[in-house]
Write a protein that holds these residues in place. Sequence first.
Motif, PDB file in Angstrom:
ATOM      1  N   LEU A 201       0.806  -1.220   0.000  1.00 20.24           N
ATOM      2  CA  LEU A 201       0.000   0.000   0.000  1.00 20.24           C
ATOM      3  C   LEU A 201       0.839   1.269   0.000  1.00 20.24           C
ATOM      4  O   LEU A 201       0.281   2.367  -0.085  1.00 20.24           O
ATOM      5  N   GLY A 202       2.151   1.137   0.092  1.00 16.62           N
ATOM      6  CA  GLY A 202       3.017   2.300  -0.040  1.00 16.62           C
ATOM      7  C   GLY A 202       3.636   2.419  -1.413  1.00 16.62           C
ATOM      8  O   GLY A 202       4.446   3.317  -1.651  1.00 16.62           O
ATOM      9  N   LEU A 203       3.256   1.540  -2.331  1.00 16.13           N
ATOM     10  CA  LEU A 203       3.860   1.507  -3.651  1.00 16.13           C
ATOM     11  C   LEU A 203       2.867   1.947  -4.716  1.00 16.13           C
ATOM     12  O   LEU A 203       1.772   1.390  -4.833  1.00 16.13           O
ATOM     13  N   ASP A 204       3.243   2.950  -5.501  1.00 17.99           N
ATOM     14  CA  ASP A 204       2.412   3.367  -6.618  1.00 17.99           C
ATOM     15  C   ASP A 204       2.388   2.259  -7.672  1.00 17.99           C
ATOM     16  O   ASP A 204       3.273   1.400  -7.725  1.00 17.99           O
ATOM     17  N   TYR A 205       1.377   2.281  -8.521  1.00 14.85           N
ATOM     18  CA  TYR A 205       1.257   1.249  -9.543  1.00 14.85           C
ATOM     19  C   TYR A 205       0.652   1.839 -10.803  1.00 14.85           C
ATOM     20  O   TYR A 205       0.077   2.934 -10.791  1.00 14.85           O
ATOM     21  N   GLU A 206       0.786   1.115 -11.900  1.00 13.24           N
ATOM     22  CA  GLU A 206       0.361   1.610 -13.211  1.00 13.24           C
ATOM     23  C   GLU A 206      -1.024   1.086 -13.557  1.00 13.24           C
ATOM     24  O   GLU A 206      -1.346  -0.073 -13.304  1.00 13.24           O
ATOM     25  N   VAL A 207      -1.842   1.956 -14.142  1.00 10.49           N
ATOM     26  CA  VAL A 207      -3.170   1.563 -14.614  1.00 10.49           C
ATOM     27  C   VAL A 207      -3.376   2.107 -16.021  1.00 10.49           C
ATOM     28  O   VAL A 207      -2.614   2.943 -16.501  1.00 10.49           O
ATOM     29  N   ILE A 208      -4.420   1.602 -16.652  1.00  9.62           N
ATOM     30  CA  ILE A 208      -4.871   2.154 -17.921  1.00  9.62           C
ATOM     31  C   ILE A 208      -6.125   2.962 -17.646  1.00  9.62           C
ATOM     32  O   ILE A 208      -7.105   2.445 -17.105  1.00  9.62           O
ATOM     33  N   SER A 209      -6.099   4.227 -17.974  1.00  9.23           N
ATOM     34  CA  SER A 209      -7.231   5.118 -17.744  1.00  9.23           C
ATOM     35  C   SER A 209      -7.484   5.928 -19.006  1.00  9.23           C
ATOM     36  O   SER A 209      -6.580   6.631 -19.492  1.00  9.23           O
ATOM     37  N   GLU A 210      -8.706   5.798 -19.542  1.00  5.92           N
ATOM     38  CA  GLU A 210      -9.063   6.470 -20.796  1.00  5.92           C
ATOM     39  C   GLU A 210      -8.062   6.141 -21.897  1.00  5.92           C
ATOM     40  O   GLU A 210      -7.720   6.994 -22.722  1.00  5.92           O
ATOM     41  N   GLY A 211      -7.600   4.911 -21.909  1.00  2.00           N
ATOM     42  CA  GLY A 211      -6.701   4.453 -22.953  1.00  2.00           C
ATOM     43  C   GLY A 211      -5.256   4.836 -22.777  1.00  2.00           C
ATOM     44  O   GLY A 211      -4.420   4.508 -23.631  1.00  2.00           O
ATOM     45  N   ARG A 212      -4.921   5.497 -21.675  1.00  2.00           N
ATOM     46  CA  ARG A 212      -3.543   5.921 -21.445  1.00  2.00           C
ATOM     47  C   ARG A 212      -3.020   5.330 -20.141  1.00  2.00           C
ATOM     48  O   ARG A 212      -3.769   5.155 -19.187  1.00  2.00           O
ATOM     49  N   ARG A 213      -1.722   5.057 -20.144  1.00  2.00           N
ATOM     50  CA  ARG A 213      -1.094   4.556 -18.931  1.00  2.00           C
ATOM     51  C   ARG A 213      -0.794   5.717 -17.983  1.00  2.00           C
ATOM     52  O   ARG A 213      -0.312   6.762 -18.405  1.00  2.00           O
ATOM     53  N   ARG A 214      -1.086   5.503 -16.716  1.00  2.00           N
ATOM     54  CA  ARG A 214      -0.690   6.480 -15.715  1.00  2.00           C
ATOM     55  C   ARG A 214      -0.426   5.776 -14.396  1.00  2.00           C
ATOM     56  O   ARG A 214      -0.879   4.654 -14.165  1.00  2.00           O
ATOM     57  N   THR A 215       0.332   6.424 -13.547  1.00  3.09           N
ATOM     58  CA  THR A 215       0.686   5.868 -12.256  1.00  3.09           C
ATOM     59  C   THR A 215      -0.212   6.475 -11.188  1.00  3.09           C
ATOM     60  O   THR A 215      -0.418   7.684 -11.159  1.00  3.09           O
ATOM     61  N   VAL A 216      -0.738   5.616 -10.322  1.00  2.00           N
ATOM     62  CA  VAL A 216      -1.615   6.082  -9.244  1.00  2.00           C
ATOM     63  C   VAL A 216      -1.095   5.547  -7.919  1.00  2.00           C
ATOM     64  O   VAL A 216      -0.320   4.592  -7.864  1.00  2.00           O
TER      65      VAL A 216
END
Length: 389
Positions: A201-216
């Motif tokens: 829970l302290g580590l950011d991770y990558e997702v696909i949002s609206e077709g683009r990769r971003r880190t959350v």
Amino acid sequence: MTTSKSSPAPDLDSPDLLGPDLLGPDLLTPDPRGPVLLVGGYGTVGSELARLVAAEHPVLLTGRSEQRGADLVRELGGAPHAAVRRWDLADPAPFTAAVSAVVGVVNDPDDRVLRAAARAGVPYVDVTRWTVRLQRAATVAALLRPTAPVLLSSAWMGGVVGLVAAALAERLGGADRVETAIRWDLADRAGADSVEFMDRLGLDYEVISEGRRRTVAPLTEAHTVRIGDHPTRVARIDTPEQFTLPLTLGTTTATTRIGFSSDLSTRALLAAKHTGFFRWGRGERWQSARRALLYSPGAGGTALLRVDVGHAGRTLTAVVEDRAGQAHLTAVGGLLALRRALGSDGAAAAPAGVSFPEQTPRPDRVVADLAALGVAVDIGSAPGLDAAA
């Protein structure tokens, strides 16, 4: 002057590409009439899965202590229906068995079980991996070129989220958005492995949002969502389906959030995140404190989650409820994955190589298959998503 000889081209069919120190001496032998090997088969989830699998196949349970599995073996009827043997994945002593399939129900940090199954050509299912370990497992399996299915069924609750998403996508003709909200019942039983994500829970991770990769960041973008009859405050969490659904269903936004059955506990978790506890409280020193926020298993509760799938301007919502609890729901996902790998679900066996639960060839049967195993799926439209806060 010396001339150097060219090195021979590597043998792409050799597992030595993975490093000889990683191969291990374990030797599994494929036997279509042999038992299903459940690695970790008498833990919280493993016991539930053993009961389900034993109704269809003989089972071989393994873990660090044969004694711990003895009572379950007696419950399952003993030989030829069930047996238990020691296989401690931290012990280099070799393990050998003739089996029809393998299901990993315990953490396998060095991919020891996966490697043994893939080298043997034995169908393999795993229900325990978090995203980075699933990604690594897919890579290891690709390098080993398995001749049998490798079904990585580690989406939430043994792949149930992926299956339900596929069922809704089949009705809609696609899945542009998949949003999952989980209500974790604090009264439910839980194994220690099931809360391993607390360490991430302290580590950011990558997702696909609206077709683009971003880190959350975990535990951000909190919402209140109605899951069945329960308004539940949920926040982001890293789960494997957020990685696989864009690859398998073409999803352009995949989001999973989690909250507790106690709003007070959810707010305490979010407060801990706000203080930075999950960043400065890393490591073994703080492990018990991290897990104490979630790992307080009770006598039993209800597994409840909601999956929203949108496509071409339409949205379908499924509320999934298992009154036998989250361990049972995970076991149900594991059983359906095993059937898929063996081809005992009414379709041909899964192809050799890596696949994921949402790639089921029978999405129209998902709801009925879950219902037959005691899991209710209510599909329709549902209100209840408040603004992020």
